[in-house]
Design an enzyme around this catalytic site. Sequence first.
Site, PDB file in Angstrom:
ATOM      1  N   ARG A  77       0.827  -1.219   0.000  1.00 22.97           N
ATOM      2  CA  ARG A  77       0.000   0.000   0.000  1.00 22.97           C
ATOM      3  C   ARG A  77       0.855   1.259   0.000  1.00 22.97           C
ATOM      4  NH1 ARG A  77      -1.936   1.619   4.473  1.00 22.97           N
ATOM      5  NH2 ARG A  77      -2.286  -0.477   5.268  1.00 22.97           N
ATOM      6  N   TYR A 130     -14.694  19.530 -14.650  1.00 26.87           N
ATOM      7  CA  TYR A 130     -15.167  18.168 -14.424  1.00 26.87           C
ATOM      8  C   TYR A 130     -16.179  18.135 -13.293  1.00 26.87           C
ATOM      9  CZ  TYR A 130     -15.044  13.128 -14.478  1.00 26.87           C
ATOM     10  OH  TYR A 130     -15.398  11.815 -14.583  1.00 26.87           O
ATOM     11  N   ASP A 204      -5.801  20.897 -13.509  1.00 30.35           N
ATOM     12  CA  ASP A 204      -6.160  19.592 -14.057  1.00 30.35           C
ATOM     13  C   ASP A 204      -5.990  19.732 -15.570  1.00 30.35           C
ATOM     14  OD1 ASP A 204      -7.474  17.473 -15.262  1.00 30.35           O
ATOM     15  OD2 ASP A 204      -9.103  17.395 -13.792  1.00 30.35           O
ATOM     16  N   LYS A 229      -7.152   9.007 -19.675  1.00 30.48           N
ATOM     17  CA  LYS A 229      -7.413   9.647 -20.959  1.00 30.48           C
ATOM     18  C   LYS A 229      -6.149   9.586 -21.843  1.00 30.48           C
ATOM     19  CE  LYS A 229     -11.172  10.459 -18.643  1.00 30.48           C
ATOM     20  NZ  LYS A 229     -11.419  11.683 -17.911  1.00 30.48           N
TER      21      LYS A 229
HETATM   22  C1  LIG Z   1     -12.030  11.981 -16.610  1.00 28.41           C
HETATM   23  C2  LIG Z   1     -11.599  13.197 -15.895  1.00 28.41           C
HETATM   24  C3  LIG Z   1     -11.384  13.181 -14.525  1.00 28.41           C
HETATM   25  C4  LIG Z   1     -11.616  11.955 -13.679  1.00 28.41           C
HETATM   26  O1  LIG Z   1     -10.738  10.942 -14.002  1.00 28.41           O
HETATM   27  P1  LIG Z   1     -11.061   9.368 -13.770  1.00 28.41           P
HETATM   28  O2  LIG Z   1      -9.810   8.712 -14.221  1.00 28.41           O
HETATM   29  O3  LIG Z   1     -12.263   9.049 -14.620  1.00 28.41           O
HETATM   30  O4  LIG Z   1     -11.357   9.203 -12.329  1.00 28.41           O
HETATM   31  C5  LIG Z   1     -10.937  14.346 -13.930  1.00 28.41           C
HETATM   32  N1  LIG Z   1     -10.741  15.474 -14.647  1.00 28.41           N
HETATM   33  C6  LIG Z   1     -10.958  15.521 -15.969  1.00 28.41           C
HETATM   34  C7  LIG Z   1     -10.726  16.788 -16.703  1.00 28.41           C
HETATM   35  C8  LIG Z   1     -11.398  14.396 -16.639  1.00 28.41           C
HETATM   36  O5  LIG Z   1     -11.620  14.440 -17.958  1.00 28.41           O
END
Ligand SMILES: *Cc1c(COP(=O)(O)O)cnc(C)c1O
Length: 413
Positions: A77, A130, A204, A229
């Site tokens: 962990r 998001y 982000d 992504k």
């Molecule tokens: C998809 C996404 C998230 C969340 O990510 P997960 O891997 O689905 O938990 C956060 N911020 C943005 C801009 C996203 O496109």
Amino acid sequence: MTIAIDTRHSHPERRDPERRGAEPSVDTLAVRGGEPARHGYAAVATPIVCTATYAFADSAEIADHFEGRVEREEYGRYGNPTVRAAEQKISALEGSDDTVLFPSGMSAITTLLLALLKPGDHVVMTSDCYRRTRQFLRTTLHKFGVEHTFVAPDDYPAIEEAVRRPRTRLLLTEAPTNPLLRVVDVQRLSDICARQRGVKLLVDSTLASPFNLRPLEHGAHLVLESCTKYLGGHNDLLAGSVSGDRDLMGALRESRGVFGAMPDPHAAYLLIRGMKTLAVRVRQHNESALRIARFLESHPEIERVYYPGLESHPDHEVARRLCSGFGGMVSFLVRGGLSTTSRFIDRCKLPIIAPSMGGVETLMEQPALMSFYELTPEQRQAIGIAENLVRLSVGLEDADDLIGDFAQALDRI
Ligand SMILES: *Cc1c(COP(=O)(O)O)cnc(C)c1O
């Protein structure tokens, strides 16, 4: 030991040709960055280390570990060599001291915010971001006494005013935003934070990926990616990362161990494999998305296209200044209402109807029916989500094949 690659490089696509060769380009960093000169077993690929715990030779080694005389893992962990390898490659790409990997983007966001904030603190977040992050602020963090203010991503005076509140600790934004692809001026936000004491800028940057934008180079303190992504890039894994300076990342790694948000080494391996082709993939996403955006903008059945690479986009100049590519996401309005738009989507043959983005497959969705389905049309309108909005993640299929498919679908609605 990692290979002697200086991770604080300038971007290859905008680099002075005289200096070419002096610093590794993002292509080289994607393939080799953060990797040791030789992996265990002399393997060329990063081994997947499947173990829940790690053996100590004797009690003296335990003391050496806790007193920092040896670098080694202790328990699954707290650390894993495959996860560590993925973190080092992300650090190379972002140009950061260190990175902490999580099992999803949301788990990166929630662990980071819980680690960073305490009751009474105030967070400023730009809207059109998001929605689960917004939900986390509105519900969980609100419950623990953390306050927040949402501000439009282009309203810099309002952002500055919100940041000046005495308990503000964090300015959180996305670049580009989702789904309207606003490109915030990260440099300007970092200047706003620098005028206040103790306010951190967290970006982000999932939609840009470090190929197109590296927020740390523009003064951000922390950068977050949903590696699900573009970094993973194949729609086959979930992961998230936070990159920043050594001290903050050390504290975050501690929190990860306490919250238990440790990613699995198999996902870390897939992520490393995906990142190796980041540069070639994103370069192609950028090129295809720009062509598709231009095609859509010229089509009579399309009301409006949101793509930072188009001169018509309100942030085109900011994007040109900060980004080395305009990304693979294109949002647009079909001329007509909810059902005409659904008919267009249903008549397209190549794009897959699915949420998410950033992978090799082209994905398409109608936000009014997918990400924002539980809101009323009025609530959606209030946050800028039109009934006829389509969000497209341009994949690596041939751009002409995609354009041909959109053309036949638009002819038949
Ligand atoms: C998809 C996404 C998230 C969340 O990510 P997960 O891997 O689905 O938990 C956060 N911020 C943005 C801009 C996203 O496109």
